[in-house]
Enzyme design. Structure first.
Site, PDB file in Angstrom:
ATOM      1  N   ASP A  21      62.111  46.800  33.879  1.00 14.09           N
ATOM      2  CA  ASP A  21      62.485  45.552  34.552  1.00 14.09           C
ATOM      3  C   ASP A  21      63.369  45.927  35.740  1.00 14.09           C
ATOM      4  O   ASP A  21      64.473  46.448  35.561  1.00 14.09           O
ATOM      5  CB  ASP A  21      63.246  44.690  33.534  1.00 14.09           C
ATOM      6  CG  ASP A  21      63.817  43.424  34.127  1.00 14.09           C
ATOM      7  OD1 ASP A  21      63.701  43.207  35.355  1.00 14.09           O
ATOM      8  OD2 ASP A  21      64.403  42.650  33.356  1.00 14.09           O
ATOM      9  N   ILE A  22      62.893  45.644  36.946  1.00 13.79           N
ATOM     10  CA  ILE A  22      63.623  46.083  38.145  1.00 13.79           C
ATOM     11  C   ILE A  22      64.993  45.406  38.248  1.00 13.79           C
ATOM     12  O   ILE A  22      65.912  45.963  38.867  1.00 13.79           O
ATOM     13  CB  ILE A  22      62.758  45.864  39.411  1.00 13.79           C
ATOM     14  CG1 ILE A  22      63.232  46.776  40.540  1.00 13.79           C
ATOM     15  CG2 ILE A  22      62.731  44.395  39.837  1.00 13.79           C
ATOM     16  CD1 ILE A  22      62.254  46.921  41.677  1.00 13.79           C
ATOM     17  N   ASN A  39      58.966  35.367  48.574  1.00 16.40           N
ATOM     18  CA  ASN A  39      58.065  34.574  49.427  1.00 16.40           C
ATOM     19  C   ASN A  39      58.802  34.257  50.728  1.00 16.40           C
ATOM     20  O   ASN A  39      59.998  34.533  50.861  1.00 16.40           O
ATOM     21  CB  ASN A  39      57.577  33.310  48.713  1.00 16.40           C
ATOM     22  CG  ASN A  39      58.725  32.444  48.237  1.00 16.40           C
ATOM     23  OD1 ASN A  39      59.587  32.062  49.023  1.00 16.40           O
ATOM     24  ND2 ASN A  39      58.777  32.161  46.945  1.00 16.40           N
ATOM     25  N   GLY A  47      57.932  35.593  38.433  1.00 16.13           N
ATOM     26  CA  GLY A  47      57.708  37.043  38.391  1.00 16.13           C
ATOM     27  C   GLY A  47      58.975  37.845  38.653  1.00 16.13           C
ATOM     28  O   GLY A  47      60.047  37.558  38.125  1.00 16.13           O
ATOM     29  N   ASP A  49      60.700  38.063  41.419  1.00 13.23           N
ATOM     30  CA  ASP A  49      61.688  37.250  42.131  1.00 13.23           C
ATOM     31  C   ASP A  49      62.542  36.455  41.127  1.00 13.23           C
ATOM     32  O   ASP A  49      63.786  36.435  41.217  1.00 13.23           O
ATOM     33  CB  ASP A  49      60.912  36.301  43.067  1.00 13.23           C
ATOM     34  CG  ASP A  49      61.755  35.678  44.156  1.00 13.23           C
ATOM     35  OD1 ASP A  49      62.950  35.955  44.213  1.00 13.23           O
ATOM     36  OD2 ASP A  49      61.188  34.899  44.956  1.00 13.23           O
ATOM     37  N   SER A 137      53.082  42.294  45.735  1.00 11.98           N
ATOM     38  CA  SER A 137      51.818  41.519  45.825  1.00 11.98           C
ATOM     39  C   SER A 137      50.869  41.716  44.643  1.00 11.98           C
ATOM     40  O   SER A 137      49.755  41.185  44.667  1.00 11.98           O
ATOM     41  CB  SER A 137      51.047  41.817  47.132  1.00 11.98           C
ATOM     42  OG  SER A 137      51.678  41.217  48.236  1.00 11.98           O
ATOM     43  N   GLY A 139      51.150  40.625  41.562  1.00 13.60           N
ATOM     44  CA  GLY A 139      51.215  39.574  40.547  1.00 13.60           C
ATOM     45  C   GLY A 139      50.575  38.315  41.095  1.00 13.60           C
ATOM     46  O   GLY A 139      49.369  38.278  41.346  1.00 13.60           O
ATOM     47  N   TYR A 141      50.379  37.167  43.967  1.00 12.24           N
ATOM     48  CA  TYR A 141      49.686  37.323  45.249  1.00 12.24           C
ATOM     49  C   TYR A 141      48.383  38.128  45.151  1.00 12.24           C
ATOM     50  O   TYR A 141      47.707  38.348  46.166  1.00 12.24           O
ATOM     51  CB  TYR A 141      50.631  37.914  46.301  1.00 12.24           C
ATOM     52  CG  TYR A 141      51.645  36.910  46.850  1.00 12.24           C
ATOM     53  CD1 TYR A 141      51.681  35.587  46.418  1.00 12.24           C
ATOM     54  CD2 TYR A 141      52.582  37.287  47.818  1.00 12.24           C
ATOM     55  CE1 TYR A 141      52.607  34.673  46.922  1.00 12.24           C
ATOM     56  CE2 TYR A 141      53.505  36.379  48.332  1.00 12.24           C
ATOM     57  CZ  TYR A 141      53.512  35.074  47.885  1.00 12.24           C
ATOM     58  OH  TYR A 141      54.411  34.164  48.397  1.00 12.24           O
TER      59      TYR A 141
HETATM   60  N1  AR6 Z   1      60.507  44.017  37.148  1.00  9.31           N
HETATM   61  C1  AR6 Z   1      59.527  44.720  37.765  1.00  9.31           C
HETATM   62  N2  AR6 Z   1      58.323  44.204  38.049  1.00  9.31           N
HETATM   63  C2  AR6 Z   1      58.100  42.923  37.695  1.00  9.31           C
HETATM   64  C3  AR6 Z   1      59.060  42.119  37.047  1.00  9.31           C
HETATM   65  C4  AR6 Z   1      60.320  42.720  36.780  1.00  9.31           C
HETATM   66  N3  AR6 Z   1      61.295  42.054  36.176  1.00  9.31           N
HETATM   67  N4  AR6 Z   1      58.517  40.887  36.815  1.00  9.31           N
HETATM   68  C5  AR6 Z   1      57.256  40.924  37.287  1.00  9.31           C
HETATM   69  N5  AR6 Z   1      57.003  42.149  37.804  1.00  9.31           N
HETATM   70  P1  AR6 Z   1      55.073  39.010  41.425  1.00  9.31           P
HETATM   71  P2  AR6 Z   1      53.898  38.993  44.123  1.00  9.31           P
HETATM   72  C6  AR6 Z   1      55.777  42.669  38.437  1.00  9.31           C
HETATM   73  O1  AR6 Z   1      54.202  37.882  41.004  1.00  9.31           O
HETATM   74  O2  AR6 Z   1      52.553  39.247  43.573  1.00  9.31           O
HETATM   75  C7  AR6 Z   1      57.082  35.101  43.201  1.00  9.31           C
HETATM   76  O3  AR6 Z   1      56.989  33.811  42.665  1.00  9.31           O
HETATM   77  C8  AR6 Z   1      54.481  41.942  38.182  1.00  9.31           C
HETATM   78  O4  AR6 Z   1      53.930  42.363  36.940  1.00  9.31           O
HETATM   79  O5  AR6 Z   1      56.484  39.010  41.005  1.00  9.31           O
HETATM   80  O6  AR6 Z   1      54.355  39.784  45.307  1.00  9.31           O
HETATM   81  C9  AR6 Z   1      57.641  35.112  44.625  1.00  9.31           C
HETATM   82  O7  AR6 Z   1      58.624  34.122  44.824  1.00  9.31           O
HETATM   83  C10 AR6 Z   1      53.652  42.426  39.349  1.00  9.31           C
HETATM   84  O8  AR6 Z   1      53.077  43.684  39.044  1.00  9.31           O
HETATM   85  O9  AR6 Z   1      55.102  39.151  43.046  1.00  9.31           O
HETATM   86  C11 AR6 Z   1      56.421  34.849  45.460  1.00  9.31           C
HETATM   87  O10 AR6 Z   1      56.142  33.467  45.554  1.00  9.31           O
HETATM   88  C12 AR6 Z   1      54.676  42.649  40.454  1.00  9.31           C
HETATM   89  O11 AR6 Z   1      55.954  42.592  39.829  1.00  9.31           O
HETATM   90  C13 AR6 Z   1      55.314  35.530  44.687  1.00  9.31           C
HETATM   91  O12 AR6 Z   1      55.744  35.586  43.322  1.00  9.31           O
HETATM   92  C14 AR6 Z   1      54.632  41.605  41.544  1.00  9.31           C
HETATM   93  O13 AR6 Z   1      54.363  40.337  40.954  1.00  9.31           O
HETATM   94  C15 AR6 Z   1      55.111  36.944  45.148  1.00  9.31           C
HETATM   95  O14 AR6 Z   1      53.980  37.449  44.477  1.00  9.31           O
END
Ligand code: AR6
Length: 190
Positions: A21-22, A39, A47, A49, A137, A139, A141
Site C-alpha cells: 500500500d503506497i 485526477n 483507488g 488517491d 492509470s 486502475g 483509467y
Molecule cells: N497503493 C498502491 N497502489 C494502489 C493502492 C494503494 N493503496 N490502491 C490502488 N492501487 P487507480 P488510475 C493501485 O484507480 O487508474 C482515482 O479515483 C490500483 O490497483 O488508483 O490512475 C483518481 O482520483 C491500480 O493498479 O488510479 C482518478 O480519478 C493503480 O493503483 C483515478 O482513480 C492505479 O489505480 C485515476 O485512475
C-alpha cells in the site's frame, strides 16, 4: 505489512519493486515522496488517491484546493504533476500526477510517459532522494497493464540516476509479478 521486495541496480541508484500500500511507504530520515495517481481536479477519488487522502488527513485536501486552477476546475492537466506536503502520511511529500484515461485521452502513451517524467522532474527540483510510484492509470483509467509497465520502467530508467532509489509499490500480486518480469526484460542487472 510484509513487502515483497525486488531490488534491481541501475548505475548509481536502485530500482525497487514492491507489493503493498503506497500510502504506508516512506524512507526514514530522508527527503521522500509518494506519487499519487490523481485526477485533474485534484480534489479526491478512489483507488490509490483515496488511500493516500485517508492516510494524509484533511490537510491534504486543503493543500490541493490551494493549487491554482489552470482551466475550469483543473489543477493538474493530464501528464503534468504538482507537489504538496504529505501531512499525516509517513512520506514527507506527495507528488500528484494524472495519467491518461485509456480509450479517451488522445495519445495515451505520450501522456503516461509525461506523467512519470514530470513527476520525476518535480521531485528532483524539490531535492527528493527517494520516490515511490504506483501503477499510474492501471486502475480506474484502464491502461493495459503490460504496456503501462513497459512505459513506467523505461521512463523511470532514464531518470533514475537523479535519485538514491526509485520504488514501484504495486497493489496486487499480478501487477507485482508483471512489473518484475518487465524490469528483467528492460534493465540489465549488475
Ligand atoms: N497503493 C498502491 N497502489 C494502489 C493502492 C494503494 N493503496 N490502491 C490502488 N492501487 P487507480 P488510475 C493501485 O484507480 O487508474 C482515482 O479515483 C490500483 O490497483 O488508483 O490512475 C483518481 O482520483 C491500480 O493498479 O488510479 C482518478 O480519478 C493503480 O493503483 C483515478 O482513480 C492505479 O489505480 C485515476 O485512475
Amino acid at each position: 505489512m510484509t513487502f515483497k521486495v525486488a531490488t534491481l541496480s541501475l548505475s548509481s541508484s536502485a530500482l525497487k519493486i514492491k507489493k503493498g500500500d503506497i500510502s504506508q511507504w516512506f524512507v526514514d530520515g530522508f527527503s521522500d515522496a509518494i506519487v499519487n495517481s490523481a485526477n485533474e481536479r485534484m480534489l479526491g477519488g478512489g483507488g490509490c488517491d483515496g488511500a493516500i487522502r485517508r492516510a494524509a488527513g484533511p490537510e491534504l485536501l486543503e493543500a490541493c484546493y490551494r493549487v491554482p486552477e489552470v482551466g475550469f476546475g483543473i489543477r493538474c492537466p493530464t501528464g503534468e504533476a504538482r507537489i504538496t506536503p504529505g501531512f499525516k502520511l509517513p512520506a514527507s511529500h506527495v507528488i500528484h500526477t494524472v495519467g491518461p484515461i485509456y480509450g479517451v485521452t488522445i495519445n495515451p502513451e505520450a501522456s503516461l510517459r509525461s506523467a512519470y517524467k514530470n513527476s520525476l522532474s518535480l521531485a528532483k527540483a524539490n531535492n527528493i532522494q527517494y520516490i515511490a510510484f504506483p501503477a499510474i492509470s492501471c486502475g480506474l483509467y484502464c491502461y493495459p497493464h503490460e504496456e503501462a509497465a513497459t512505459i513506467a520502467i523505461s521512463t523511470v530508467k532514464e531518470f533514475a540516476n537523479d535519485f538514491k532509489e526509485v520504488h514501484f509499490v504495486l497493489f496486487t500480486d499480478d501487477l507485482y509479478n508483471l512489473w518484475l518480469k518487465k524490469a528483467n526484460e528492460l534493465l540489465s542487472f549488475s
